[in-house]
Scaffold this motif. Structure first.
Motif, PDB file in Angstrom:
ATOM      1  N   THR A   2       0.761  -1.127  -0.009  1.00  0.00           N
ATOM      2  CA  THR A   2       0.128  -0.007   0.048  1.00  0.00           C
ATOM      3  C   THR A   2       0.864   1.212   0.083  1.00  0.00           C
ATOM      4  O   THR A   2       0.247   2.372  -0.134  1.00  0.00           O
ATOM      5  CB  THR A   2      -0.900   0.063   1.188  1.00  0.00           C
ATOM      6  N   GLN A   8      -4.833   6.110   1.210  1.00  0.00           N
ATOM      7  CA  GLN A   8      -6.129   5.222   1.595  1.00  0.00           C
ATOM      8  C   GLN A   8      -7.116   5.928   2.371  1.00  0.00           C
ATOM      9  O   GLN A   8      -6.836   5.663   3.623  1.00  0.00           O
ATOM     10  CB  GLN A   8      -5.626   3.704   1.985  1.00  0.00           C
ATOM     11  N   ILE A  15      -9.804  -2.411   6.946  1.00  0.00           N
ATOM     12  CA  ILE A  15      -9.290  -1.962   5.678  1.00  0.00           C
ATOM     13  C   ILE A  15      -9.096  -3.463   4.981  1.00  0.00           C
ATOM     14  O   ILE A  15      -8.706  -4.492   5.538  1.00  0.00           O
ATOM     15  CB  ILE A  15      -8.131  -1.149   5.778  1.00  0.00           C
ATOM     16  N   SER A  17      -7.152  -4.965   1.968  1.00  0.00           N
ATOM     17  CA  SER A  17      -5.948  -4.900   1.064  1.00  0.00           C
ATOM     18  C   SER A  17      -5.845  -6.076   0.243  1.00  0.00           C
ATOM     19  O   SER A  17      -6.288  -7.066   0.752  1.00  0.00           O
ATOM     20  CB  SER A  17      -5.009  -4.498   1.835  1.00  0.00           C
ATOM     21  N   ASP A  19      -3.164  -8.812  -1.314  1.00  0.00           N
ATOM     22  CA  ASP A  19      -1.769  -9.374  -1.016  1.00  0.00           C
ATOM     23  C   ASP A  19      -0.837  -9.616  -2.437  1.00  0.00           C
ATOM     24  O   ASP A  19      -1.504  -9.646  -3.263  1.00  0.00           O
ATOM     25  CB  ASP A  19      -1.837 -10.373  -0.075  1.00  0.00           C
ATOM     26  N   LEU A  59     -12.619  -7.463  -2.783  1.00  0.00           N
ATOM     27  CA  LEU A  59     -12.792  -6.116  -2.411  1.00  0.00           C
ATOM     28  C   LEU A  59     -14.278  -5.693  -1.896  1.00  0.00           C
ATOM     29  O   LEU A  59     -14.489  -4.838  -1.006  1.00  0.00           O
ATOM     30  CB  LEU A  59     -12.426  -5.363  -3.310  1.00  0.00           C
ATOM     31  N   ALA A  93      -5.349  -0.634  -7.919  1.00  0.00           N
ATOM     32  CA  ALA A  93      -4.906   0.117  -6.821  1.00  0.00           C
ATOM     33  C   ALA A  93      -6.232   1.049  -6.810  1.00  0.00           C
ATOM     34  O   ALA A  93      -6.599   1.506  -5.525  1.00  0.00           O
ATOM     35  CB  ALA A  93      -3.784   1.130  -7.210  1.00  0.00           C
ATOM     36  N   GLU A  96      -9.051  -0.814  -4.926  1.00  0.00           N
ATOM     37  CA  GLU A  96      -8.667  -1.152  -3.368  1.00  0.00           C
ATOM     38  C   GLU A  96      -9.056   0.045  -2.614  1.00  0.00           C
ATOM     39  O   GLU A  96      -9.632   0.013  -1.504  1.00  0.00           O
ATOM     40  CB  GLU A  96      -7.233  -1.205  -3.358  1.00  0.00           C
ATOM     41  N   GLN A  97      -8.866   1.392  -3.361  1.00  0.00           N
ATOM     42  CA  GLN A  97      -9.163   2.592  -2.615  1.00  0.00           C
ATOM     43  C   GLN A  97     -10.626   2.853  -2.536  1.00  0.00           C
ATOM     44  O   GLN A  97     -10.865   3.259  -1.519  1.00  0.00           O
ATOM     45  CB  GLN A  97      -8.353   3.732  -3.524  1.00  0.00           C
ATOM     46  N   ASN A 100     -12.464   0.692   0.098  1.00  0.00           N
ATOM     47  CA  ASN A 100     -12.306   1.360   1.475  1.00  0.00           C
ATOM     48  C   ASN A 100     -12.687   2.726   1.891  1.00  0.00           C
ATOM     49  O   ASN A 100     -12.223   3.462   2.890  1.00  0.00           O
ATOM     50  CB  ASN A 100     -10.697   1.105   1.898  1.00  0.00           C
TER      51      ASN A 100
END
Length: 283
Positions: A2, A8, A15, A17, A19, A59, A93, A96-97, A100
């Motif tokens: 991250t 984030q 959260i 995330s 891996d 996600l 990316a 993922e943002q 969250n």
């Protein structure tokens, strides 16, 4: 994975995330099967979504969010296969943002930007990727052909190994670099002009390699001699005294000029056959 990527935003939930294993899964799905679902309606869209699907499922535990994410990534997409990773990494990316972030205008704006990034980058990436691939394949092919023309199987092995090293190398670097750096990668490329310099250097190297191999690849020699009184004129020897390999170079330039004039390769083959026949009868 991250740090140095995208800020984030925190929400009330834990959260979520991605891996390394999950990211490698995305990389392997798009790099090993880049064209398996290509069609003339959506081109690479299905493969793009297929590579992202397990990540989106993690996600977005909520089914409605999964459907919304799936619709985002079913928009038309097409670029040079090994350069697909540049947008995929950035999309990972972004998603993922988004996952969250709390619901709101900021999240909606980021969701809208997902396809904006894909649409704005796939064209330039295709232009760069196709040009660079042609140059790299010309260089690799030239090296491999030298062995193959001497009857060595090492030529085929060399072409396979170096070709895949280039393909997977670009795919791996592009995906993980853009995932780690997010939008920063676009700003860096625009400021540094690195892609333009890379393309110019690769083009010069490719043209040099191909040009140097023309005398070996193009088997065109004027072996006949012309009797002029007591003097025997060896045409090929005289041409080599001027510039070694002048005959195959002239033929190659002529064919390249004709090809540029939209004469098909099939017609050029027929033209070479007729030209060779005429020359053999005259000389």
């Amino acid at each position: 994975m991250t740090e140095n990527r995208m800020e984030q935003p925190m929400n009330e939930n834990k959260i979520i995330s991605l891996d390394r294993k999950e990211l490698m899964g995305v990389f392997l799905r798009f790099s090993c099967f880049p064209m398996v679902t290509i069609n003339y309606e959506r081109f690479q869209t299905l493969q793009y979504f297929s590579a992202l699907a397990p990540v989106l499922k993690k996600l977005y535990p909520n089914k409605e969010d999964q459907i919304s994410a799936a619709k985002r990534h079913m928009a038309f997409y097409n670029t040079t296969p090994e350069w697909m990773g540049f947008t995929l990494g950035m999309n990972c990316a972004q998603e993922e943002q988004i996952a969250n972030m709390p619901q709101g205008e900021e999240r909606s704006a980021l969701e809208d930007s997902v396809n904006t990034i894909k649409a704005s980058l796939m064209g330039p990436l295709a232009g760069i990727g196709d040009s660079l691939r042609a140059t790299v394949e010309a260089i690799i092919g030239a090296l491999a052909a030298g062995f193959a023309m001497n009857g060595s199987i090492f030529g085929a092995i060399l072409f396979f190994v170096l070709g895949n090293a280039y393909y997977f190398g670009i795919s791996y670097f592009g995906f993980f670099y853009t995932y780690k750096n997010g939008m920063k990668v676009i700003r860096d490329m625009n400021k540094s002009g690195i892609l333009d310099r890379l393309m110019e250097s690769a083009t010069i190297l490719g043209m040099t390699a191909v040009g140097a191999l023309i005398p070996s690849w193009v088997g065109f020699k004027l072996t006949s001699a012309i009797q002029i009184g007591d003097y025997v004129l060896n045409i090929q020897q005289e041409l080599d005294n001027i510039i070694p390999g002048l005959a195959p170079l002239a033929l190659t330039i002529c064919l390249a000029w004709l090809y540029k004039k939209n004469i098909s390769s099939l017609k050029l083959v027929g033209l070479i056959f007729v030209f060779s026949l005429i020359i053999s009868l005259i000389l």
